[in-house]
Design a protein around this motif. Structure first.
Motif, PDB file in Angstrom:
ATOM      1  N   GLU A 276      43.083  16.005 -18.121  1.00  0.00           N
ATOM      2  CA  GLU A 276      41.835  17.001 -18.319  1.00  0.00           C
ATOM      3  C   GLU A 276      41.011  16.755 -17.315  1.00  0.00           C
ATOM      4  OE1 GLU A 276      41.758  18.989 -20.755  1.00  0.00           O
ATOM      5  OE2 GLU A 276      43.598  18.146 -21.613  1.00  0.00           O
ATOM      6  N   SER A 277      40.947  15.672 -16.484  1.00  0.00           N
ATOM      7  CA  SER A 277      39.685  15.237 -15.546  1.00  0.00           C
ATOM      8  C   SER A 277      40.208  15.252 -14.037  1.00  0.00           C
ATOM      9  CB  SER A 277      39.158  14.002 -16.098  1.00  0.00           C
ATOM     10  OG  SER A 277      38.453  13.891 -17.284  1.00  0.00           O
ATOM     11  N   ALA A 278      41.506  14.978 -14.070  1.00  0.00           N
ATOM     12  CA  ALA A 278      41.992  14.770 -12.300  1.00  0.00           C
ATOM     13  C   ALA A 278      42.876  16.157 -11.938  1.00  0.00           C
ATOM     14  CB  ALA A 278      42.720  13.597 -12.179  1.00  0.00           C
ATOM     15  N   LEU A 279      43.695  16.540 -12.670  1.00  0.00           N
ATOM     16  CA  LEU A 279      44.408  17.854 -12.289  1.00  0.00           C
ATOM     17  C   LEU A 279      43.681  18.954 -11.796  1.00  0.00           C
ATOM     18  CD1 LEU A 279      47.509  17.619 -14.750  1.00  0.00           C
ATOM     19  CD2 LEU A 279      47.479  16.556 -12.479  1.00  0.00           C
ATOM     20  N   PRO A 280      42.713  19.248 -12.541  1.00  0.00           N
ATOM     21  CA  PRO A 280      41.995  20.437 -12.148  1.00  0.00           C
ATOM     22  C   PRO A 280      41.504  20.508 -10.884  1.00  0.00           C
ATOM     23  CG  PRO A 280      41.549  20.003 -14.238  1.00  0.00           C
ATOM     24  CD  PRO A 280      42.291  19.014 -13.880  1.00  0.00           C
ATOM     25  N   PHE A 281      41.197  19.178 -10.165  1.00  0.00           N
ATOM     26  CA  PHE A 281      40.739  19.234  -8.785  1.00  0.00           C
ATOM     27  C   PHE A 281      41.669  18.966  -7.651  1.00  0.00           C
ATOM     28  CE2 PHE A 281      37.684  17.813 -11.940  1.00  0.00           C
ATOM     29  CZ  PHE A 281      36.329  18.125 -11.610  1.00  0.00           C
ATOM     30  N   LEU A 282      43.060  19.282  -7.998  1.00  0.00           N
ATOM     31  CA  LEU A 282      43.941  19.052  -7.195  1.00  0.00           C
ATOM     32  C   LEU A 282      44.535  20.525  -6.638  1.00  0.00           C
ATOM     33  CD1 LEU A 282      46.852  16.747  -8.783  1.00  0.00           C
ATOM     34  CD2 LEU A 282      44.986  15.988  -6.938  1.00  0.00           C
ATOM     35  N   PRO A 283      44.849  20.413  -5.179  1.00  0.00           N
ATOM     36  CA  PRO A 283      45.146  21.840  -4.690  1.00  0.00           C
ATOM     37  C   PRO A 283      46.608  22.463  -5.403  1.00  0.00           C
ATOM     38  CG  PRO A 283      46.176  20.279  -3.333  1.00  0.00           C
ATOM     39  CD  PRO A 283      44.953  19.448  -4.456  1.00  0.00           C
ATOM     40  N   ALA A 284      46.810  23.794  -5.194  1.00  0.00           N
ATOM     41  CA  ALA A 284      48.183  24.329  -5.643  1.00  0.00           C
ATOM     42  C   ALA A 284      49.413  23.593  -5.471  1.00  0.00           C
ATOM     43  CB  ALA A 284      47.890  25.876  -5.333  1.00  0.00           C
ATOM     44  N   LYS A 285      49.571  23.386  -4.225  1.00  0.00           N
ATOM     45  CA  LYS A 285      50.954  22.729  -3.884  1.00  0.00           C
ATOM     46  C   LYS A 285      51.130  21.425  -4.613  1.00  0.00           C
ATOM     47  CE  LYS A 285      53.899  21.547   0.013  1.00  0.00           C
ATOM     48  NZ  LYS A 285      53.984  21.302   1.452  1.00  0.00           N
TER      49      LYS A 285
END
Length: 360
Positions: free
Chosen positions: A28-37
């Motif tokens: 919930e809190s970390a994945l949305p801040f990662l780039p697409a690749k």
């Protein structure tokens, strides 16, 4: 004996609960801040993550949360397209050649994960696409003639309230009245519209310098001044420039950057109204934010000041510079230099790109 088994079971349940809590926090809190690749690689971690990342709501959340420049779409003099990643493990696109588009294109500009290209056939249509998802939209034919190298700026600011990207394409074109006019495409309206504003003068805008900052579009000009167009009131004006032609948005304000000799200078637009103040006012148009000595040898090719091709990108905390076949990034927060790429070719055009899942 029973007490020992009960105790072990409680401990196992506790560890299991902590593990689940950590998974939830990451999801919930970390994945949305990662780039697409990086997110594509994360889909192999577990079924829950794969399902989460594949939802439209997650793509919308990621496009709002991740805004870091990830690399550059590049075009060679022959028209070949490629992508230069600032971190090959983290950033990338499935088809850098953009062959998913219906015709060969020239790259023009980008904004927060959306890339603007222009076709080479017919009326040379503009295409807005996301190279990660390979989804695209062909824009209708403009009313005006934008020329062979248009001064075009894509304006897209992700919002948590809009699940579909709402963007504008702003083009400054030469007017028959010896000046500049503006044609605007709005994805909300679905058509082009020519603004009533006309800016008179014989200066030439530098097409590839356009940026958008807080509702205002800026271009560098051939006369050393910055040309601005306010989208809210559709009024244009000129701003005195400090000699740097590379423009960018930093902390919601217009900044300029240039390399002079072995010095990198970054300046912030602090007051656009200094020309209306009294003669002896101490207020300055520009405020120096960074004056850095480059910690690597600068080729003899670059003693000349204010070369617009030296600084490729300015935005967020980053300045990316080009020296012969090397790209060097400077982090304005950590004050660190990094060599991010050694070119294998000479590119005629390089457009910054954000590795986003944004939906068109």
């Amino acid at each position: 004996m029973d007490r020992g088994k009960k105790s072990s079971k409680l401990l196992a349940n506790k560890y299991s609960k902590n593990h689940m809590d950590l998974q939830d926090i990451i999801r919930e809190s970390a994945l949305p801040f990662l780039p697409a690749k990086s997110l594509h690689r994360c889909t192999g971690v577990c079924r829950e993550w794969k399902l989460q990342i594949s939802t439209p709501f997650f793509a919308h959340n990621q496009s709002f949360s991740f805004r870091d420049v990830s690399g550059f779409f590049c075009q060679s003099p022959s028209g070949t397209l490629s992508f230069v990643s600032l971190n090959r493990m983290a950033y990338g696109v499935p088809d850098p050649s953009l062959k998913f588009l219906p015709e060969p294109v020239d790259i023009r500009c980008s904004s927060n994960g959306l890339l603007c290209c222009q076709g080479r056939t017919g009326y040379q249509a503009y295409y807005i696409c996301n190279p990660v998802t390979q989804k695209w939209k062909k824009l209708p034919e403009p009313t005006a003639n934008h020329g062979t190298d248009p001064a075009v700026v894509l304006v897209f600011e992700p919002s948590l309230l809009n699940f579909v990207a709402e963007y504008k394409l702003v083009v400054a074109f030469a007017s028959d009245l010896d000046g500049f006019e503006f044609e605007i495409y709005s994805s909300t309206d679905g058509f082009w519209r020519i603004s009533a504003e006309i800016s008179f003068g014989k200066m030439k805008l530098l097409p590839r310098t356009g940026v958008h900052v807080n509702g205002v579009v800026y271009w560098s000009s051939s006369m050393g001044r910055i040309f601005s167009f306010d989208l809210s009131c559709e009024r244009s004006t000129f701003i005195y420039n400090n000699g740097c032609s590379s423009l960018g948005a930093v902390n919601g304000k217009l900044h300029t950057a240039c390399v002079q000799g072995s010095k990198l200078s970054v300046n912030e637009l602090s007051n656009v109204y200094t020309n209306t103040m009294q003669m002896n006012s101490s207020t300055k148009t520009w405020q120096a934010k960074h004056a850095v000595t480059l910690n690597f040898p600068v080729p003899d090719l670059y003693p000349r000041p204010y070369d617009k091709e030296t600084v490729l990108f300015l935005g967020g905390d980053m300045v990316v510079m080009r020296f012969e076949k090397k790209l060097i990034s400077y982090n304005m927060k950590t004050k660190e230099f990094t060599e991010v790429f050694t070119e294998e070719d000479t590119y005629s055009r390089m457009v910054p790109y954000v590795n986003s899942l944004v939906e068109i």
